[in-house]
Motif scaffolding. Structure first.
Motif, PDB file in Angstrom:
ATOM      1  N   LYS A 119       0.844  -1.202   0.000  1.00 26.57           N
ATOM      2  CA  LYS A 119       0.000   0.000   0.000  1.00 26.57           C
ATOM      3  C   LYS A 119       0.879   1.252   0.000  1.00 26.57           C
ATOM      4  O   LYS A 119       0.604   2.216  -0.702  1.00 26.57           O
ATOM      5  N   LYS A 120       1.961   1.215   0.768  1.00 26.47           N
ATOM      6  CA  LYS A 120       2.878   2.352   0.830  1.00 26.47           C
ATOM      7  C   LYS A 120       3.534   2.579  -0.526  1.00 26.47           C
ATOM      8  O   LYS A 120       3.603   3.712  -1.000  1.00 26.47           O
ATOM      9  N   LYS A 121       3.990   1.514  -1.177  1.00 19.58           N
ATOM     10  CA  LYS A 121       4.649   1.652  -2.473  1.00 19.58           C
ATOM     11  C   LYS A 121       3.714   2.285  -3.497  1.00 19.58           C
ATOM     12  O   LYS A 121       4.118   3.095  -4.308  1.00 19.58           O
ATOM     13  N   THR A 122       2.448   1.896  -3.445  1.00 24.18           N
ATOM     14  CA  THR A 122       1.467   2.440  -4.381  1.00 24.18           C
ATOM     15  C   THR A 122       1.176   3.904  -4.080  1.00 24.18           C
ATOM     16  O   THR A 122       1.048   4.724  -4.989  1.00 24.18           O
ATOM     17  N   LEU A 123       1.074   4.240  -2.807  1.00 26.93           N
ATOM     18  CA  LEU A 123       0.728   5.608  -2.421  1.00 26.93           C
ATOM     19  C   LEU A 123       1.876   6.602  -2.571  1.00 26.93           C
ATOM     20  O   LEU A 123       1.637   7.784  -2.779  1.00 26.93           O
ATOM     21  N   VAL A 124       3.114   6.139  -2.446  1.00 26.77           N
ATOM     22  CA  VAL A 124       4.261   7.055  -2.495  1.00 26.77           C
ATOM     23  C   VAL A 124       4.258   7.877  -3.774  1.00 26.77           C
ATOM     24  O   VAL A 124       4.467   9.087  -3.747  1.00 26.77           O
ATOM     25  N   ASP A 125       3.985   7.259  -4.906  1.00 24.02           N
ATOM     26  CA  ASP A 125       4.076   7.966  -6.181  1.00 24.02           C
ATOM     27  C   ASP A 125       2.962   9.003  -6.352  1.00 24.02           C
ATOM     28  O   ASP A 125       3.217  10.116  -6.816  1.00 24.02           O
ATOM     29  N   SER A 126       1.729   8.669  -5.976  1.00 20.81           N
ATOM     30  CA  SER A 126       0.661   9.662  -6.083  1.00 20.81           C
ATOM     31  C   SER A 126       0.837  10.758  -5.040  1.00 20.81           C
ATOM     32  O   SER A 126       0.528  11.921  -5.291  1.00 20.81           O
ATOM     33  N   MET A 127       1.377  10.410  -3.869  1.00 26.17           N
ATOM     34  CA  MET A 127       1.654  11.404  -2.839  1.00 26.17           C
ATOM     35  C   MET A 127       2.790  12.327  -3.291  1.00 26.17           C
ATOM     36  O   MET A 127       2.734  13.545  -3.080  1.00 26.17           O
ATOM     37  N   ALA A 128       3.816  11.773  -3.945  1.00 26.21           N
ATOM     38  CA  ALA A 128       4.908  12.594  -4.478  1.00 26.21           C
ATOM     39  C   ALA A 128       4.367  13.564  -5.520  1.00 26.21           C
ATOM     40  O   ALA A 128       4.735  14.745  -5.548  1.00 26.21           O
ATOM     41  N   ALA A 129       3.461  13.087  -6.384  1.00 26.36           N
ATOM     42  CA  ALA A 129       2.835  13.969  -7.376  1.00 26.36           C
ATOM     43  C   ALA A 129       2.047  15.072  -6.682  1.00 26.36           C
ATOM     44  O   ALA A 129       2.079  16.235  -7.107  1.00 26.36           O
ATOM     45  N   ALA A 130       1.353  14.739  -5.590  1.00 25.60           N
ATOM     46  CA  ALA A 130       0.600  15.749  -4.843  1.00 25.60           C
ATOM     47  C   ALA A 130       1.529  16.795  -4.234  1.00 25.60           C
ATOM     48  O   ALA A 130       1.217  17.993  -4.235  1.00 25.60           O
ATOM     49  N   LEU A 131       2.687  16.365  -3.747  1.00 29.61           N
ATOM     50  CA  LEU A 131       3.652  17.321  -3.188  1.00 29.61           C
ATOM     51  C   LEU A 131       4.207  18.233  -4.272  1.00 29.61           C
ATOM     52  O   LEU A 131       4.386  19.438  -4.049  1.00 29.61           O
ATOM     53  N   ILE A 132       4.466  17.689  -5.444  1.00 30.34           N
ATOM     54  CA  ILE A 132       4.942  18.496  -6.579  1.00 30.34           C
ATOM     55  C   ILE A 132       3.875  19.526  -6.941  1.00 30.34           C
ATOM     56  O   ILE A 132       4.170  20.714  -7.131  1.00 30.34           O
ATOM     57  N   LEU A 133       2.630  19.084  -7.003  1.00 30.60           N
ATOM     58  CA  LEU A 133       1.537  19.983  -7.353  1.00 30.60           C
ATOM     59  C   LEU A 133       1.301  21.034  -6.279  1.00 30.60           C
ATOM     60  O   LEU A 133       1.088  22.211  -6.585  1.00 30.60           O
ATOM     61  N   GLN A 134       1.356  20.644  -5.009  1.00 29.91           N
ATOM     62  CA  GLN A 134       1.148  21.610  -3.927  1.00 29.91           C
ATOM     63  C   GLN A 134       2.220  22.696  -3.961  1.00 29.91           C
ATOM     64  O   GLN A 134       1.920  23.873  -3.762  1.00 29.91           O
ATOM     65  N   THR A 135       3.454  22.315  -4.243  1.00 39.18           N
ATOM     66  CA  THR A 135       4.535  23.304  -4.371  1.00 39.18           C
ATOM     67  C   THR A 135       4.211  24.288  -5.481  1.00 39.18           C
ATOM     68  O   THR A 135       4.342  25.506  -5.314  1.00 39.18           O
ATOM     69  N   TYR A 136       3.771  23.772  -6.615  1.00 40.28           N
ATOM     70  CA  TYR A 136       3.407  24.633  -7.738  1.00 40.28           C
ATOM     71  C   TYR A 136       2.260  25.575  -7.350  1.00 40.28           C
ATOM     72  O   TYR A 136       2.318  26.779  -7.607  1.00 40.28           O
TER      73      TYR A 136
END
Length: 145
Positions: A119-136
């Motif tokens: 579950k963590k492996k699957t969530l890490v990538d979408s969470m990383a995308a969310a962090l990239i987007l939140q920064t933007y």
């Protein structure tokens, strides 16, 4: 009534591609999904289908720079992926956003939530995308543009 464009972010990896979208107000980044690269006939098309389904007009792409700011093999893979996805999304605008540390920040956040295993492996990538987007979104003053 002010309308905002729907913004997404993608974190392109060799195993998985994380996708996140903005809230309708354009203020908050939300993890959406992860596209598995292995076993997928056409990963750019699969990601494009998600973006089109979500009504996205702007895509923030995690730009994989080395710690010293230089571009390497990961950047070249990202450029190739973007070239392929643009075929499916010719009207979308794509912009690069430095993604250094996004995956490690996502892993830390998930560790705090005590998320483990597959579950963590699957969530890490979408969470990383969310962090990239939140920064933007924060850099743009949460205007949704």
């Amino acid at each position: 009534m002010v309308t905002h464009q729907r913004i997404a972010a993608i974190d392109i990896g060799t195993v998985r591609i994380g996708v996140a979208v903005s809230s309708l107000e354009g203020k908050i980044a939300l993890p959406l999904t992860t596209v598995q690269v292995s076993g997928c006939d056409d990963p750019p098309r699969a990601v494009a289908e998600v973006l089109l389904r979500e009504g996205v007009s702007l895509v923030v792409v995690g730009w994989p720079l080395a710690l010293d700011g230089s571009q390497g093999a990961a950047t070249r893979r990202t450029k190739q992926f973007l070239k392929a996805i643009r075929v499916h999304c010719p009207n979308m605008k794509f912009i690069a956003q430095d993604e250094r540390f996004s995956s490690s920040q996502a892993e830390s956040a998930l560790a705090e939530l005590q998320t483990k295993g597959s579950k963590k492996k699957t969530l890490v990538d979408s969470m990383a995308a969310a962090l990239i987007l939140q920064t933007y979104l924060e850099q743009c003053g949460n205007k949704g543009t």
